[in-house]
Every structure is written in C-alpha cells, then in structure tokens.
Design a protein around this motif. Structure first.
Motif, PDB file in Angstrom:
ATOM      1  N   LEU A   1       0.808  -1.217   0.000  1.00 57.23           N
ATOM      2  CA  LEU A   1       0.000   0.000   0.000  1.00 57.23           C
ATOM      3  C   LEU A   1       0.842   1.269   0.000  1.00 57.23           C
ATOM      4  O   LEU A   1       0.502   2.241  -0.684  1.00 57.23           O
ATOM      5  CB  LEU A   1      -0.927   0.013   1.220  1.00 57.23           C
ATOM      6  N   VAL A   2       1.913   1.280   0.797  1.00 53.55           N
ATOM      7  CA  VAL A   2       2.706   2.491   0.969  1.00 53.55           C
ATOM      8  C   VAL A   2       4.174   2.143   1.166  1.00 53.55           C
ATOM      9  O   VAL A   2       4.516   1.049   1.617  1.00 53.55           O
ATOM     10  CB  VAL A   2       2.237   3.318   2.193  1.00 53.55           C
ATOM     11  N   ASP A   3       5.012   3.099   0.831  1.00 53.05           N
ATOM     12  CA  ASP A   3       6.414   3.061   1.238  1.00 53.05           C
ATOM     13  C   ASP A   3       6.468   3.821   2.554  1.00 53.05           C
ATOM     14  O   ASP A   3       6.569   5.051   2.575  1.00 53.05           O
ATOM     15  CB  ASP A   3       7.293   3.716   0.173  1.00 53.05           C
ATOM     16  N   ALA A   4       6.366   3.093   3.655  1.00 50.36           N
ATOM     17  CA  ALA A   4       6.169   3.725   4.957  1.00 50.36           C
ATOM     18  C   ALA A   4       7.295   4.690   5.314  1.00 50.36           C
ATOM     19  O   ALA A   4       7.046   5.806   5.791  1.00 50.36           O
ATOM     20  CB  ALA A   4       6.011   2.653   6.038  1.00 50.36           C
ATOM     21  N   ASP A   5       8.517   4.283   5.106  1.00 52.40           N
ATOM     22  CA  ASP A   5       9.633   5.157   5.471  1.00 52.40           C
ATOM     23  C   ASP A   5       9.614   6.447   4.644  1.00 52.40           C
ATOM     24  O   ASP A   5       9.887   7.533   5.160  1.00 52.40           O
ATOM     25  CB  ASP A   5      10.960   4.428   5.267  1.00 52.40           C
ATOM     26  N   ALA A   6       9.284   6.327   3.377  1.00 52.99           N
ATOM     27  CA  ALA A   6       9.241   7.507   2.514  1.00 52.99           C
ATOM     28  C   ALA A   6       8.121   8.460   2.953  1.00 52.99           C
ATOM     29  O   ALA A   6       8.301   9.683   2.949  1.00 52.99           O
ATOM     30  CB  ALA A   6       9.033   7.087   1.065  1.00 52.99           C
ATOM     31  N   VAL A   7       6.967   7.901   3.345  1.00 52.18           N
ATOM     32  CA  VAL A   7       5.862   8.742   3.799  1.00 52.18           C
ATOM     33  C   VAL A   7       6.221   9.429   5.119  1.00 52.18           C
ATOM     34  O   VAL A   7       5.893  10.599   5.338  1.00 52.18           O
ATOM     35  CB  VAL A   7       4.570   7.924   3.933  1.00 52.18           C
ATOM     36  N   THR A   8       6.910   8.724   6.002  1.00 47.61           N
ATOM     37  CA  THR A   8       7.362   9.334   7.252  1.00 47.61           C
ATOM     38  C   THR A   8       8.234  10.549   6.981  1.00 47.61           C
ATOM     39  O   THR A   8       8.050  11.619   7.581  1.00 47.61           O
ATOM     40  CB  THR A   8       8.129   8.308   8.102  1.00 47.61           C
ATOM     41  N   LEU A   9       9.185  10.404   6.074  1.00 47.64           N
ATOM     42  CA  LEU A   9      10.066  11.526   5.735  1.00 47.64           C
ATOM     43  C   LEU A   9       9.302  12.646   5.032  1.00 47.64           C
ATOM     44  O   LEU A   9       9.583  13.831   5.249  1.00 47.64           O
ATOM     45  CB  LEU A   9      11.210  11.028   4.860  1.00 47.64           C
ATOM     46  N   LYS A  10       8.328  12.267   4.216  1.00 48.42           N
ATOM     47  CA  LYS A  10       7.492  13.259   3.543  1.00 48.42           C
ATOM     48  C   LYS A  10       6.716  14.092   4.554  1.00 48.42           C
ATOM     49  O   LYS A  10       6.583  15.312   4.406  1.00 48.42           O
ATOM     50  CB  LYS A  10       6.530  12.546   2.593  1.00 48.42           C
ATOM     51  N   ALA A  11       6.230  13.429   5.604  1.00 54.60           N
ATOM     52  CA  ALA A  11       5.493  14.147   6.654  1.00 54.60           C
ATOM     53  C   ALA A  11       6.400  15.129   7.380  1.00 54.60           C
ATOM     54  O   ALA A  11       6.037  16.296   7.590  1.00 54.60           O
ATOM     55  CB  ALA A  11       4.885  13.152   7.635  1.00 54.60           C
ATOM     56  N   PHE A  12       7.582  14.665   7.777  1.00 59.11           N
ATOM     57  CA  PHE A  12       8.524  15.563   8.448  1.00 59.11           C
ATOM     58  C   PHE A  12       8.847  16.775   7.569  1.00 59.11           C
ATOM     59  O   PHE A  12       8.889  17.918   8.052  1.00 59.11           O
ATOM     60  CB  PHE A  12       9.811  14.822   8.790  1.00 59.11           C
ATOM     61  N   LYS A  13       9.070  16.520   6.292  1.00 63.98           N
ATOM     62  CA  LYS A  13       9.412  17.616   5.386  1.00 63.98           C
ATOM     63  C   LYS A  13       8.259  18.609   5.265  1.00 63.98           C
ATOM     64  O   LYS A  13       8.462  19.832   5.313  1.00 63.98           O
ATOM     65  CB  LYS A  13       9.767  17.065   4.007  1.00 63.98           C
ATOM     66  N   ALA A  14       7.038  18.100   5.126  1.00 67.85           N
ATOM     67  CA  ALA A  14       5.876  18.988   4.994  1.00 67.85           C
ATOM     68  C   ALA A  14       5.692  19.833   6.246  1.00 67.85           C
ATOM     69  O   ALA A  14       5.367  21.029   6.168  1.00 67.85           O
ATOM     70  CB  ALA A  14       4.628  18.158   4.720  1.00 67.85           C
ATOM     71  N   GLN A  15       5.925  19.237   7.404  1.00 69.78           N
ATOM     72  CA  GLN A  15       5.763  19.978   8.652  1.00 69.78           C
ATOM     73  C   GLN A  15       6.861  21.017   8.828  1.00 69.78           C
ATOM     74  O   GLN A  15       6.605  22.131   9.309  1.00 69.78           O
ATOM     75  CB  GLN A  15       5.718  18.979   9.816  1.00 69.78           C
ATOM     76  N   GLU A  16       8.063  20.684   8.438  1.00 71.40           N
ATOM     77  CA  GLU A  16       9.146  21.663   8.527  1.00 71.40           C
ATOM     78  C   GLU A  16       8.935  22.813   7.546  1.00 71.40           C
ATOM     79  O   GLU A  16       9.209  23.981   7.865  1.00 71.40           O
ATOM     80  CB  GLU A  16      10.483  20.954   8.286  1.00 71.40           C
ATOM     81  N   GLU A  17       8.420  22.502   6.364  1.00 70.04           N
ATOM     82  CA  GLU A  17       8.119  23.567   5.400  1.00 70.04           C
ATOM     83  C   GLU A  17       7.007  24.470   5.920  1.00 70.04           C
ATOM     84  O   GLU A  17       7.048  25.692   5.717  1.00 70.04           O
ATOM     85  CB  GLU A  17       7.731  22.957   4.055  1.00 70.04           C
ATOM     86  N   LYS A  18       6.032  23.880   6.585  1.00 73.20           N
ATOM     87  CA  LYS A  18       4.959  24.685   7.160  1.00 73.20           C
ATOM     88  C   LYS A  18       5.501  25.617   8.235  1.00 73.20           C
ATOM     89  O   LYS A  18       5.146  26.802   8.291  1.00 73.20           O
ATOM     90  CB  LYS A  18       3.883  23.764   7.749  1.00 73.20           C
ATOM     91  N   LEU A  19       6.382  25.094   9.088  1.00 75.89           N
ATOM     92  CA  LEU A  19       6.987  25.920  10.133  1.00 75.89           C
ATOM     93  C   LEU A  19       7.769  27.074   9.509  1.00 75.89           C
ATOM     94  O   LEU A  19       7.661  28.227   9.957  1.00 75.89           O
ATOM     95  CB  LEU A  19       7.896  25.074  11.017  1.00 75.89           C
ATOM     96  N   ASN A  20       8.537  26.777   8.475  1.00 77.56           N
ATOM     97  CA  ASN A  20       9.336  27.817   7.833  1.00 77.56           C
ATOM     98  C   ASN A  20       8.447  28.890   7.200  1.00 77.56           C
ATOM     99  O   ASN A  20       8.779  30.087   7.227  1.00 77.56           O
ATOM    100  CB  ASN A  20      10.255  27.207   6.783  1.00 77.56           C
ATOM    101  N   SER A  21       7.320  28.469   6.641  1.00 77.76           N
ATOM    102  CA  SER A  21       6.428  29.451   6.017  1.00 77.76           C
ATOM    103  C   SER A  21       5.785  30.346   7.067  1.00 77.76           C
ATOM    104  O   SER A  21       5.580  31.543   6.830  1.00 77.76           O
ATOM    105  CB  SER A  21       5.349  28.738   5.199  1.00 77.76           C
ATOM    106  N   ILE A  22       5.480  29.774   8.238  1.00 75.80           N
ATOM    107  CA  ILE A  22       4.912  30.569   9.322  1.00 75.80           C
ATOM    108  C   ILE A  22       5.941  31.555   9.861  1.00 75.80           C
ATOM    109  O   ILE A  22       5.636  32.721  10.160  1.00 75.80           O
ATOM    110  CB  ILE A  22       4.414  29.644  10.454  1.00 75.80           C
ATOM    111  N   ALA A  23       7.194  31.089   9.966  1.00 72.53           N
ATOM    112  CA  ALA A  23       8.241  31.903  10.599  1.00 72.53           C
ATOM    113  C   ALA A  23       8.857  32.932   9.660  1.00 72.53           C
ATOM    114  O   ALA A  23       9.522  33.873  10.127  1.00 72.53           O
ATOM    115  CB  ALA A  23       9.343  30.981  11.125  1.00 72.53           C
ATOM    116  N   LYS A  24       8.624  32.795   8.383  1.00 71.97           N
ATOM    117  CA  LYS A  24       9.340  33.593   7.380  1.00 71.97           C
ATOM    118  C   LYS A  24       9.327  35.091   7.667  1.00 71.97           C
ATOM    119  O   LYS A  24      10.370  35.745   7.634  1.00 71.97           O
ATOM    120  CB  LYS A  24       8.741  33.310   6.001  1.00 71.97           C
TER     121      LYS A  24
END
Length: 518
Positions: free
Chosen positions: A465-488
């Motif tokens: 169904l999923v590449d679990a490790d890849a999705v985990t890293l994708k989640a971390f990246k999306a959350q870090e990008e969200k933080l950066n956009s808020i802090a910009k």
C-alpha cells in the motif's frame, strides 16, 4: 446470485441481474425505472467519539438510545477505522476516500491540499446538490463541492503548532488540564448545527429537483470535557469505570507512546477523581450528541424520506480516555483509531453486523458506488455495499490507518485484518496483537515464533500500500516547510507570542530562537 463488485451493484439492479426479492427499496427497487434513482445521503460526522463508547457496542454505562435504535434499524460495522486518528488528516481521508498522506495532510497543521477530490465533488458531477454544515476542517481555498453553511476549517487558520516540532518532539503544556470534567447549563453549539440540518430537510430538500447529500459536522465529544448538566448527572463520578491498565504495562509501553505521554504531560499520574470526572463528562457529551443525531434521523423517518436516503453516522477518530496511560488521540490503539460506523435507510438490511475490518476510505467508495460514479474506481477504498448483502465484492478484508501528528516521534502505520492488528513504526520496533484473545492490546506478539506468518502477511499488505519510510520523511518535510512558512516574516518575539500558548514560555522562547537560527 451474481458476484457483486463496486459500482456494478446499481448497474446490475437496473439490468435485472439482482432481483427485488433479494433486497428492497432504493438499493434494489421493484422496477428498472426506480432502480435508476440515486439515493439521497445524510452524513453525520462527530468529533473524537470512540467506537467503544456506545450502547450498541456493548458499553455497560453509556446511554445512546438513538444510536442504538439506528443500529437496530441499519448496519453496524463493528471494526471501522479512521484513516488517521486526528482531526484534519482524519477528515482528509474520510472526505476524499484516499489515504491522508495522498493529499499531504499529516497533522492539524497540514490540511487537505485540494489535490484529491472530495466525495462531494464526485457526487456533484453525478448531478447531486451537496450541502455542508458545521465542522469540515479541510480548506476553503479549494473547491469542496459543497454549498457551505456555517462551516469551519479551523486548522487552516489556526494550525497546531506543536505538530511542527517532532524531530525531536516538544511538549504541550495545555493538554494535561483537559483530563478533567464538569457540567454546563447551556446546550452545546452542536444544537445549532443540528437545527440547520433539520431546516434543510424540512424546508429545502423536498423541493430539490435532483438528488442531494447533506453533511453535518458536529464537534462533541471533543475536549474540553464539559457536559450538559442533565447528561453529566446521568453519570455519577463514583460509578465511573476506570482505565484498565495491567500491572507493569506502563513500564513496557512502546517507546513512541511513552514519548507521547510525556508530550501531553500525562506521564505523571493523574488523580482518580479527575479521571472519573473526565470520563463522566465525556459520556455525558456522547449522550447529548446522541440526542442530536436522533433528531436528524427521526426527521427522515417521520417525513418518509429514510427509505430513499442513505443515513451514515461516524466520527473522525476516537478518544483514548486514559487507556494505555494515554488521553485524547494521536495513536493507533483502538480507542483512538477505531470509530463508530452505522448506516441505515435506502434499503439496507436491518440489524446487520459486519465484523470485517473497514475504514473511512470505504465509506466514500460506498456512497459513490450507490450514486453510480466513476470516481469510485479512483479511490483507495472499496464499496461496502456487497459486504452488507453477503455478496462477493472487491473489498480486501483489511483496514489501513496512519499517524504523523503531534507528539509522535515517528510515522506509524496500522493494518487490521481478521483478528490481527499490526502497527509499524518507522525506525522503532513494531507491534502485533491478536484482537480476539487480547482486545485490550496489551500482549505484543511481534516476536512470538507462532505469529511470524501473520506478521509477514500484514507487513506485506502494508508494503503493497505504501512506502512507509518515505511517507514518514514526507510528513517531516511537509511539517518543517509549514513551520518555515509561518516563521518567514516573523521575529523571534512574534514567534514566541505564537508558540507560548501551547509550549509554555520557556520552550516557546527556545524554539522561537532556534527557528530563526539564533
């Protein structure tokens, strides 16, 4: 009788392959002309209602007379799962029929991104009018397919900041006080949302020249646990059941969930008095919620519309209530990840119980199946309609869920099939439970030699169904990008003011400075 696969059910009815003697009313009417009629839909979604806290699920204390009656007059899915046990990604999965990560929704800071259509978009394409009332928690920047009346997309505008700090996990100072309960004198705001739903049914629905779908998003029993007094008084604190935590269990609790306890500031024991009050208020909120669900269902019955309307009740995710030493959501134990799911009306059988594991993605597929939509072929889910009628469909017989929300040190993934439940954690040890022998999920069999064939089977399903490790890293990246956009465009002081409500002054300043590179 011919085998039934998703979307073919309605076509087979119209063609006479399935006789009206097998099933009746909207799903299999008595003539081919009526068979072409698409059912109306009423979909009620509550917030944080655990599967177990219902009379029809055998709870010894909780009173849900309306839901119990609906269960007797419809179909209960005993093992239904949220796509993600937290509001925004759970709803993204429920409303798209896709996995939460398919629309890049991982937590209450990363909302549905519009890349996957909602079931309402598909229904609109089939000629439906779609009305939404109450909590959606998606995004108003994209086409939802609904005419929205007093809806809310709260996390689009007020993200859960703590979900953006997972490497390493921070802590949330304002969670522990929610383990408490008290009464209130005024009806919940759900009463108003229910009335808006009734107004549509009573004043508008009958005049529609097209099939319609009504979504009502209620917000009980989400904390804070404050129940209407007449319902709070139904559950004296001295009579409350307490969480079942076997001796020594917390010492051996999975490391990811030990960290989740620390994040919520509930690792330190909470007094029995507060636990009893929290559970009493939660039960009271469920009983008030039951009243509102019953009002909408009763309107359909009294108006004679139920036989032509698919009625659905579910919740976005559950509530831990102190089981496993956890409170609230954000985990894949059944109390948080498993939800009530009842369907009635539109010719569905009465008093039917379905034991097979299913998920919210399947609910979307079922609605589109009955509407005759091509969209069902594009979903992760599979129609439950054949299963309801004991026919062979294409449902695989398992349910998937995932979790990437606040307090989780890594991504986690669940497969439930038959009596077995497998939870995979990226970079950590996994868990495996026999839910028949161990419904409390206390005995991890992941290393049991006798369970290795099952383990391999469920691992294989997850990997398909999923590449679990890849999705985990994708989640971390999306959350870090969200933080950066808020802090910009914010200073350290601005970020401190934004963070301190959830993180407390000290951690808020430390993370504000770190975020800005100081």
């Amino acid at each position: 009788m011919a085998d039934v696969s998703r979307r073919n059910f309605t076509k087979m009815m119209a063609g006479g392959i399935i006789s009206s003697a097998a099933v009746t009313s909207t799903i299999a009417p008595k003539n081919a002309q009526a068979a072409k009629k698409k059912p109306n839909i009423v979909f009620i979604c509550s917030d944080q209602h655990s599967y177990k806290v219902n009379g029809f699920m055998g709870h010894p204390i909780v009173r849900t007379p309306n839901l119990d009656r609906i269960a007797k007059e419809g179909v209960v899915f005993d093992n239904a799962y949220s796509g993600h046990p937290v509001c925004t990604p759970g709803r993204a999965s429920m409303m798209t029929g896709m996995f939460a990560h398919d629309s890049n929704s991982f937590c209450n800071s990363t909302v549905w991104d519009g890349s996957q259509p909602l079931w309402s978009n598909y229904l609109k394409g089939e000629g439906y009018y779609c009305r939404a009332i109450g909590k959606l928690d998606l995004s108003d920047e994209h086409d939802t397919g609904f005419e929205e009346i007093e809806t809310s997309h709260g996390h689009q505008y007020k993200p859960d900041i703590t979900s953006l700090f997972r490497r390493p996990v921070a802590y949330r100072v304002n969670e522990r006080p929610n383990v408490d309960g008290k009464p209130r004198n005024k009806a919940h705001k759900d009463a108003q949302k229910t009335q808006l739903g009734l107004d549509f049914l009573q004043k508008e629905a009958k005049d529609k020249k097209q099939p319609w779908a009504l979504y009502v998003g209620l917000t009980q029993p989400h904390p804070a646990f404050v129940a209407l007094k007449k319902y709070y008084d139904m559950y004296p604190t001295y009579s409350m059941d307490m969480p079942n935590i076997p001796p020594g269990f917390l010492e051996e609790q999975h490391l990811v969930y030990q960290e989740l306890q620390r994040f919520k500031r509930i690792a330190t024991p909470i007094s029995e008095e507060r636990i009893r009050k929290a559970r009493a208020a939660y039960y009271g909120m469920v009983s008030e919620l039951d009243e509102y669900v019953g009002k909408i269902y009763n309107e359909l019955k009294q108006s004679g519309e139920l036989e032509n309307t698919l009625f659905i009740y579910t919740s976005d995710h559950g509530e831990s209530l102190g089981e496993h030493g956890l409170w609230f959501k954000n985990n894949l134990y059944d109390m948080a990840a498993r939800v009530p799911l009842v369907m009635a009306g539109a010719g569905l059988p009465k008093g039917k119980r379905v034991n097979a594991p299913v998920a919210h993605v399947d609910v979307a597929a079922s609605m589109l199946d009955l509407a005759g939509s091509d969209g069902v072929e594009k979903l992760r889910g599979h129609s439950l309609i054949p299963m309801v009628f004991d026919q062979k469909g294409d449902h695989p017989g398992y349910a998937f869920s995932e979790c990437h929300s606040e307090g989780n040190a890594t991504g986690s993934y669940m497969i439930r099939k038959g009596d077995w439940k497998y939870i995979h954690f990226t970079w950590y040890d996994d868990m495996l439970f026999n839910m028949k022998d161990d419904p409390g999920e206390f005995n991890n069999l992941i290393d049991d030699p006798a369970a290795q064939d099952v383990r391999k089977e469920l691992e294989g399903i997850l990997n398909s169904l999923v590449d679990a490790d890849a999705v985990t890293l994708k989640a971390f990246k999306a959350q870090e990008e969200k933080l950066n956009s808020i802090a910009k465009d914010k200073s350290v002081t601005d970020l401190f003011e934004l963070f301190k409500g959830r993180l407390g002054d000290g951690l808020a300043m430390a993370l504000a400075m770190k975020t800005k590179g100081n």
